[in-house]
Design an enzyme around this catalytic site. Structure first.
Site, PDB file in Angstrom:
ATOM      1  N   LEU A 238     -87.805  85.438   0.342  1.00  0.00           N
ATOM      2  CA  LEU A 238     -88.328  85.357  -1.017  1.00  0.00           C
ATOM      3  C   LEU A 238     -87.324  85.839  -2.063  1.00  0.00           C
ATOM      4  CD1 LEU A 238     -91.823  86.860  -0.254  1.00  0.00           C
ATOM      5  CD2 LEU A 238     -91.274  84.447  -0.622  1.00  0.00           C
ATOM      6  N   ARG A 240     -87.816  84.863  -6.183  1.00  0.00           N
ATOM      7  CA  ARG A 240     -88.591  84.959  -7.426  1.00  0.00           C
ATOM      8  C   ARG A 240     -89.837  85.851  -7.296  1.00  0.00           C
ATOM      9  NH1 ARG A 240     -88.308  80.773 -11.017  1.00  0.00           N
ATOM     10  NH2 ARG A 240     -87.568  79.441  -9.342  1.00  0.00           N
ATOM     11  N   ARG A 275     -83.044  79.339 -17.947  1.00  0.00           N
ATOM     12  CA  ARG A 275     -84.199  78.660 -17.342  1.00  0.00           C
ATOM     13  C   ARG A 275     -84.962  77.734 -18.297  1.00  0.00           C
ATOM     14  NH1 ARG A 275     -88.133  80.545 -15.579  1.00  0.00           N
ATOM     15  NH2 ARG A 275     -88.344  79.203 -13.781  1.00  0.00           N
ATOM     16  N   CYS A 304     -73.663  77.287 -30.130  1.00  0.00           N
ATOM     17  CA  CYS A 304     -73.464  76.011 -30.832  1.00  0.00           C
ATOM     18  C   CYS A 304     -73.959  74.851 -29.971  1.00  0.00           C
ATOM     19  CB  CYS A 304     -71.992  75.842 -31.175  1.00  0.00           C
ATOM     20  SG  CYS A 304     -71.510  76.939 -32.481  1.00  0.00           S
ATOM     21  N   TYR A 333     -83.517  84.601 -11.456  1.00  0.00           N
ATOM     22  CA  TYR A 333     -82.722  83.495 -12.009  1.00  0.00           C
ATOM     23  C   TYR A 333     -82.502  83.701 -13.521  1.00  0.00           C
ATOM     24  CZ  TYR A 333     -84.186  81.798  -7.480  1.00  0.00           C
ATOM     25  OH  TYR A 333     -84.421  81.708  -6.131  1.00  0.00           O
TER      26      TYR A 333
HETATM   27  C1  LIG Z   1     -82.703  78.525   1.116  1.00  0.00           C
HETATM   28  C2  LIG Z   1     -83.440  79.301   0.099  1.00  0.00           C
HETATM   29  N1  LIG Z   1     -84.209  80.324   0.479  1.00  0.00           N
HETATM   30  C3  LIG Z   1     -84.895  81.067  -0.408  1.00  0.00           C
HETATM   31  C4  LIG Z   1     -84.839  80.797  -1.756  1.00  0.00           C
HETATM   32  C5  LIG Z   1     -85.625  81.648  -2.683  1.00  0.00           C
HETATM   33  O1  LIG Z   1     -86.551  80.924  -3.374  1.00  0.00           O
HETATM   34  P1  LIG Z   1     -87.578  81.634  -4.339  1.00  0.00           P
HETATM   35  O2  LIG Z   1     -86.797  82.428  -5.319  1.00  0.00           O
HETATM   36  O3  LIG Z   1     -88.320  80.538  -4.962  1.00  0.00           O
HETATM   37  O4  LIG Z   1     -88.446  82.521  -3.483  1.00  0.00           O
HETATM   38  C6  LIG Z   1     -84.059  79.727  -2.215  1.00  0.00           C
HETATM   39  C7  LIG Z   1     -84.014  79.380  -3.641  1.00  0.00           C
HETATM   40  O5  LIG Z   1     -84.201  78.274  -4.051  1.00  0.00           O
HETATM   41  C8  LIG Z   1     -83.328  78.963  -1.263  1.00  0.00           C
HETATM   42  O6  LIG Z   1     -82.558  77.944  -1.648  1.00  0.00           O
END
Ligand SMILES: Cc1ncc(COP(=O)(O)O)c(C=O)c1O
Length: 375
Positions: A238, A240, A275, A304, A333
């Site tokens: 995980l 985000r 984002r 700009c 992000y």
């Molecule tokens: C291979 C992989 N694992 C885990 C993640 C983490 O994703 P998230 O931040 O949506 O949990 C990503 C992000 O896109 C990813 O590319």
């Protein structure tokens, strides 16, 4: 309650602020989903690679998902123990570097990459593409056949004896449970067929940016039912979910411009938080010191570029120039995608842990922009 205006006064803006208590709480909630399973959580450093935040996660027993030497260094600095190496473009110098550092898992992205790992002491997971639509923004959707990641799940028969398990990640900011369970069940069937003892379930759990979020309880029920008779190890990767809601971007209001529209101009732009421009992302805004008058305004940065917009057509109280406004859910992000576009230095980062406030990254200086330049 974090006093964002005081932090803005003390440390300047733009400023990223993180809440350590919230990070720990979110790790606890993620663990809860896998209660009763042989499961481990690794944090995807692409979401946020500040080693001070990673250290909190390491103390909670969270490992790392890294895609580069830089992310590996950050994970090691923070004392993260379990390391997963992901990526669809691992080059040979990286391979040597990573294997010398004793990482635990590699996620192999293609049949072409597989022979490079034959004979190497490491747990080998093959990233499979389950052809599942994550129903998220196209730029963060990864589980369809047309996407560049992984190999078709139905084609692994010929390599099954050379790998230890499977990896699946269908995208990010997914707010429906069904695509996850769809992908997980395909991977589970495959793992059972070949007797694989490891499944990396990827990340992607969606958070509440604007009212829509993943039902974690429903996901937990689905996972519990699906994997009840699987005795291998599960990895959850995980990003985000762990750090997004624990982070805020504090921006200074430079001016409020009244033309055809009202524009709130801040010192944070798409260089600070990309984002909204990249993914049409919505970040809730808190006005800390307002004039009492509510308008519909675009909140824009100082770059700009017409696209330098942080929020479009937003109903908000007109802020007082010189005060700060706060963008919520900016922990993932946010800083990790910040850039020096238009010669802008990277912002500072602050960690708040209860009453304790710590500067965890100094604001980049103008001189530091040119340390690698020779003229
Ligand atoms: C291979 C992989 N694992 C885990 C993640 C983490 O994703 P998230 O931040 O949506 O949990 C990503 C992000 O896109 C990813 O590319």
């Amino acid at each position: 309650m974090i006093d964002f205006q005081k932090l803005a006064n003390d440390y300047g803006t733009p400023l990223y602020v993180y809440d350590a208590v919230e990070i720990r709480e979110r790790i606890r909630r993620a663990r809860e989903v896998f209660k009763g399973f042989n499961a481990g959580i690794v944090f995807a450093l692409k979401a946020n690679g500040n080693p001070a935040l990673l250290k909190i996660m390491a103390q909670e027993g969270v490992g790392a998902d890294v895609v580069s030497k830089g992310e590996l260094l950050a994970a090691k600095m923070a004392g993260m123990k379990t390391i997963v190496w992901n990526g669809n473009g691992k080059c040979s110098s990286e391979r040597e570097h990573f294997t010398n550092k004793g990482i635990n898992y590699v996620s192999i992205d293609s049949f072409e990459e597989l022979p490079l790992w034959d004979g190497v002491e490491i747990i080998k997971l093959l990233r499979v593409n389950p052809d599942v639509d994550a129903r998220t923004h196209p730029h963060i959707s990864t589980g369809l056949k047309s996407h560049k990641f992984g190999v078709p799940i139905e084609k692994i028969d010929r390599v099954a004896d050379r790998i230890d398990g499977l990896h699946v990640h269908i995208g990010s900011q997914i707010t429906e449970v069904a695509p996850f369970l769809d992908a997980y069940s395909k991977v589970l069937d495959c793992a059972k067929k070949y007797g694989f003892k490891y499944i990396n379930l990827g990340g992607g759990w969606g958070i509440d940016y604007s009212g829509d979020s993943l039902d974690i309880e429903a996901l937990k029920s689905g996972i519990t039912a699906l994997f009840s008779d699987y005795d291998g190890k599960l990895i959850s990767e995980l990003g985000r979910f762990i750090v997004g809601p624990a982070g805020y971007l504090v921006a200074g209001v430079v001016s409020v411009k009244h033309s055809d529209k009202v524009f709130v101009v801040t010192d944070a732009g798409m260089n600070t938080l990309i984002r909204p421009v990249l993914y049409d992302a919505h970040h809730r805004i808190r006005v800390l010191n307002g004039t009492g008058k509510t308008v519909t305004a675009d909140v824009v940065g100082p770059l700009c570029e017409s696209g330098d917009i942080l929020a479009r057509d937003r109903r908000l109280e007109i802020p007082i120039p010189g005060s700060a406004i706060v963008f919520e859910n900016a922990g993932a992000y946010g800083f990790s995608m910040a850039s020096n576009y238009n010669g802008m230095p990277l912002p500072a980062e602050i960690l708040v842990d209860g009453k304790e406030v710590k500067l965890i990254r100094k604001r980049q200086s103008i001189e530091e922009l040119f340390v690698n330049v020779k003229i």
